[in-house]
Design a protein around this motif. Structure first.
Motif, mmCIF file in Angstrom:
data_model
loop_
_atom_site.group_PDB
_atom_site.id
_atom_site.type_symbol
_atom_site.label_atom_id
_atom_site.label_comp_id
_atom_site.label_asym_id
_atom_site.label_seq_id
_atom_site.Cartn_x
_atom_site.Cartn_y
_atom_site.Cartn_z
ATOM 1 N N VAL A 6 0.960 -1.095 -0.070
ATOM 2 C CA VAL A 6 0.196 0.008 -0.006
ATOM 3 C C VAL A 6 0.909 1.185 0.011
ATOM 4 O O VAL A 6 1.743 1.495 1.031
ATOM 5 C CB VAL A 6 -0.846 -0.099 1.244
ATOM 6 N N ASN A 7 0.843 2.094 -1.178
ATOM 7 C CA ASN A 7 1.582 3.175 -1.078
ATOM 8 C C ASN A 7 0.938 4.453 -1.092
ATOM 9 O O ASN A 7 1.415 5.645 -1.439
ATOM 10 C CB ASN A 7 2.505 3.298 -2.086
ATOM 11 N N ASN A 8 -0.456 4.276 -1.434
ATOM 12 C CA ASN A 8 -1.285 5.499 -1.503
ATOM 13 C C ASN A 8 -2.742 5.172 -1.009
ATOM 14 O O ASN A 8 -3.087 4.055 -0.720
ATOM 15 C CB ASN A 8 -1.222 6.183 -3.281
ATOM 16 N N GLU A 9 -3.611 6.112 -1.462
ATOM 17 C CA GLU A 9 -4.969 5.862 -0.897
ATOM 18 C C GLU A 9 -5.926 5.426 -1.994
ATOM 19 O O GLU A 9 -7.095 5.177 -1.638
ATOM 20 C CB GLU A 9 -5.520 7.134 -0.209
ATOM 21 N N THR A 10 -5.239 5.491 -3.234
ATOM 22 C CA THR A 10 -6.517 5.263 -4.478
ATOM 23 C C THR A 10 -6.126 4.458 -5.333
ATOM 24 O O THR A 10 -6.825 4.265 -6.289
ATOM 25 C CB THR A 10 -6.543 6.837 -5.090
ATOM 26 N N SER A 11 -4.950 3.586 -5.419
ATOM 27 C CA SER A 11 -4.783 2.724 -6.397
ATOM 28 C C SER A 11 -5.753 1.640 -6.107
ATOM 29 O O SER A 11 -6.455 1.488 -5.242
ATOM 30 C CB SER A 11 -3.352 2.080 -6.174
ATOM 31 N N LYS A 12 -5.727 0.620 -7.129
ATOM 32 C CA LYS A 12 -6.739 -0.348 -7.435
ATOM 33 C C LYS A 12 -6.757 -1.326 -6.217
ATOM 34 O O LYS A 12 -5.408 -1.815 -5.923
ATOM 35 C CB LYS A 12 -6.447 -1.216 -8.667
ATOM 36 N N LEU A 13 -7.511 -1.377 -5.579
ATOM 37 C CA LEU A 13 -7.715 -2.147 -4.064
ATOM 38 C C LEU A 13 -7.530 -3.661 -4.676
ATOM 39 O O LEU A 13 -8.485 -4.124 -5.207
ATOM 40 C CB LEU A 13 -8.693 -1.711 -3.290
ATOM 41 N N VAL A 14 -6.891 -4.601 -3.868
ATOM 42 C CA VAL A 14 -6.783 -5.918 -4.035
ATOM 43 C C VAL A 14 -7.436 -6.678 -2.789
ATOM 44 O O VAL A 14 -8.356 -7.836 -2.933
ATOM 45 C CB VAL A 14 -5.359 -6.500 -4.615
ATOM 46 N N SER A 15 -7.000 -6.485 -1.811
ATOM 47 C CA SER A 15 -7.344 -6.922 -0.336
ATOM 48 C C SER A 15 -7.630 -5.796 0.714
ATOM 49 O O SER A 15 -6.927 -4.891 0.855
ATOM 50 C CB SER A 15 -6.713 -8.319 -0.098
ATOM 51 N N VAL A 16 -8.688 -6.220 1.746
ATOM 52 C CA VAL A 16 -8.789 -5.209 2.545
ATOM 53 C C VAL A 16 -9.449 -6.052 3.863
ATOM 54 O O VAL A 16 -10.121 -6.989 3.712
ATOM 55 C CB VAL A 16 -9.882 -4.112 1.991
#
Length: 304
Positions: A6-16
């Motif tokens: 995770v390096n930013n708030e908005t890149s494509k989310l893969v897992s959470v």
């Protein structure tokens, strides 16, 4: 093994990790409320009901799954609030930082230990006890790590002050290659409209170069101006006092062009659409009564 990224708030989310509202417990006593907004609703008899919050979180999970996101949920603790996973840990790069949260919330961290166990142990850290940091105060933006804090000498007197100056110093030491920039936030124990519980209550980036901001959430105008200079005034959506109170800056990005937002945020949602975003609107107004919203309910593990 989970390879964190995770390096930013908005890149494509893969897992959470998405919190849960199941078995949330009864309405807290007024003296047990952590924030002024919860107190307000306890006193008014409008504190959210579990059934409504479960429905809202299900709607959120449905949107995440629609975009092929792998969703983890905490193990269930009976009669316990487990909605706000953002507080209990956060990822910077490929490192998982366990938060030193309020002592009576420690069980929340244990409830996601099964996820942490799938991460390389050398990539999991816990700051020393004097270091306070919660994930809602930590925001990644490329080379930057934005950190909300409270520098008032009365820090200890404020249960709403969640990240201390030692927390900022810890992040600077842990991530020497990042520009760690702290922001001194407005805090109030009694008026939710003047309380930025975390940085994401008064600021959040969206897309590649835009953001949502509440000027009066910052104790120093210079901190607000730092973000205006970085993003450009035209790229920032300025929210009003009541919009801050309703948590308009606490949306959640699934991708650079996809934002999950509360369905009542009409002024914000119209602006986002005008700027080319897909806005996934869901009901989340009941959860908002606890002074947290969409970003607060999530702990991203991997973004592309």
């Amino acid at each position: 093994m989970i390879e964190l990224n995770v390096n930013n708030e908005t890149s494509k989310l893969v897992s959470v990790v998405l919190g849960t509202a199941h078995s949330n417990g009864s309405t807290p006593k007024i003296e047990d409320a952590y924030d002024p907004k919860s107190k307000e609703h306890i006193l008014a008899g409008t504190y959210p009901l579990e059934v409504d919050m479960v429905e809202e979180m299900n709607a959120f999970e449905k949107v995440l799954v629609k975009y092929d996101v792998k969703v983890y949920r905490p193990e269930l603790i009976e009669n316990y609030n487990q909605i706000f996973t953002r507080d209990i840990g956060f990822v910077i790069g490929d490192v998982f930082v366990k938060s030193n949260i309020l002592p009576d919330r420690e069980l929340e961290l244990e409830a996601i230990q099964y996820v942490i166990d799938t991460i390389d142990p050398s990539k999991v850290v816990r700051p020393p006890t004097e270091v306070h940091i919660e994930g809602g105060d930590v925001m990644l933006w490329g080379d930057h790590v934005f950190v909300g804090t409270y520098k008032g000498s009365d820090y200890k007197a404020y249960i709403t002050a969640r990240t201390n100056v030692q927390g900022v110093a810890y992040l600077k030491k842990m991530f020497p290659n990042k520009i760690v920039k702290e922001f001194d936030l407005m805090k109030s124990k009694i008026e939710a409209r003047d309380n930025a519980l975390h940085l994401d209550c008064c600021f959040q980036p969206v897309g590649k170069d835009k953001g949502i901001i509440y000027k009066r959430g910052f104790r120093e105008e210079a901190d607000y101006l730092y973000l205006v200079d970085l993003f450009g005034k035209d790229n920032l959506f300025h929210i009003k006092r009541n919009e801050m109170y309703n948590m308009n800056s606490n949306v959640f990005s699934i991708d650079e062009n996809v934002v999950v937002s509360e369905k009542n945020f009409s002024r914000l949602n119209n602006w986002l659409r005008k700027k080319g975003f897909i806005v996934e609107e869901i009901p989340y107004a009941e959860i908002a009564k606890q002074e947290g919203l969409l970003r607060c309910s999530t702990l991203p593990l991997i973004r592309e």
